[in-house]
Design a protein around this motif. Structure first.
Motif, short mmCIF file in Angstrom:
data_model
loop_
_atom_site.label_atom_id
_atom_site.label_comp_id
_atom_site.label_asym_id
_atom_site.label_seq_id
_atom_site.Cartn_x
_atom_site.Cartn_y
_atom_site.Cartn_z
N LEU A 177 47.38 34.73 40.00
CA LEU A 177 46.86 34.99 41.34
C LEU A 177 47.84 34.53 42.41
N GLY A 178 48.04 35.37 43.40
CA GLY A 178 48.91 35.03 44.52
C GLY A 178 48.22 34.08 45.48
N ASP A 179 48.99 33.50 46.37
CA ASP A 179 48.45 32.59 47.39
C ASP A 179 47.40 33.31 48.22
N GLY A 180 46.29 32.65 48.48
CA GLY A 180 45.25 33.21 49.32
C GLY A 180 44.40 34.27 48.65
N SER A 181 44.54 34.44 47.35
CA SER A 181 43.78 35.46 46.63
C SER A 181 42.67 34.87 45.77
N PHE A 182 42.20 33.69 46.13
CA PHE A 182 41.18 33.04 45.30
C PHE A 182 39.76 33.43 45.69
N GLY A 183 39.58 34.01 46.85
CA GLY A 183 38.27 34.46 47.27
C GLY A 183 38.19 34.63 48.77
N VAL A 184 37.27 35.48 49.19
CA VAL A 184 37.08 35.75 50.61
C VAL A 184 35.59 35.69 50.93
N LYS A 185 35.22 34.80 51.87
CA LYS A 185 33.83 34.73 52.34
C LYS A 185 33.74 35.54 53.62
N PHE A 186 32.60 36.23 53.82
CA PHE A 186 32.42 36.99 55.04
C PHE A 186 30.94 37.22 55.31
#
Length: 146
Positions: free
Chosen positions: A110-119
């Motif tokens: 996984l690349g940086d910042g690709s661990f999850g997105v909350k919205f």
């Protein structure tokens, strides 16, 4: 012929009951892409490609507090989609999308910042939310990337 008539009558009766109870349906959709960042440079370039079959989990909490868990896989264009129709009173309030795995042996980190997105999900019925791309990287960067 008679079974078709009974089926139509039953469907009509069901819709009438729903409308009489004041139940208004709501439909939402969440989609995004999963990409292999071949050079690991955090930008999408001509050397990068989408990942078909990558697994993504989407968890949403509804207005009533129920937690719904969805599982999606990317298509040949690297796009995953989650959609749901439910009563307006039960619609999504907030969601978390996160990558689970890439089945491409060359691109699994996984690349940086690709661990999850909350919205927050505050779209009216029939609209969708696009999640920024999730990025996987190769363990070894090819020499042509330097």
């Amino acid at each position: 012929m008679e079974s078709n008539w009974i089926g139509l009558l039953t469907a009509g009766l069901f819709l009438t009951i729903l409308m009489a109870d004041g139940v208004i349906s709501w439909t939402g959709e969440i989609h995004g892409r999963v990409v292999c960042d071949v050079c690991g440079d955090s930008s999408i370039g001509p050397e990068d490609h989408v990942l078909q079959g990558a697994e993504v989990a989407v968890l949403c909490i509804t207005k009533s507090g129920e937690v719904l868990n969805y599982q999606a896989f990317t298509n040949s264009n690297g796009i995953y989609t989650v959609a749901e129709t439910m009563p307006e009173s039960e619609r999504w309030d907030a969601c978390l999308a996160r990558p689970i795995s890439s089945f491409h042996s060359h691109c699994t980190h996984l690349g940086d910042g690709s661990f999850g997105v909350k919205f927050s999900y505050n779209h009216p019925s029939g609209y969708s939310h696009t999640v920024r791309p999730f990025v996987y990287r190769q363990a070894v960067v090819p020499a042509y990337c330097a």
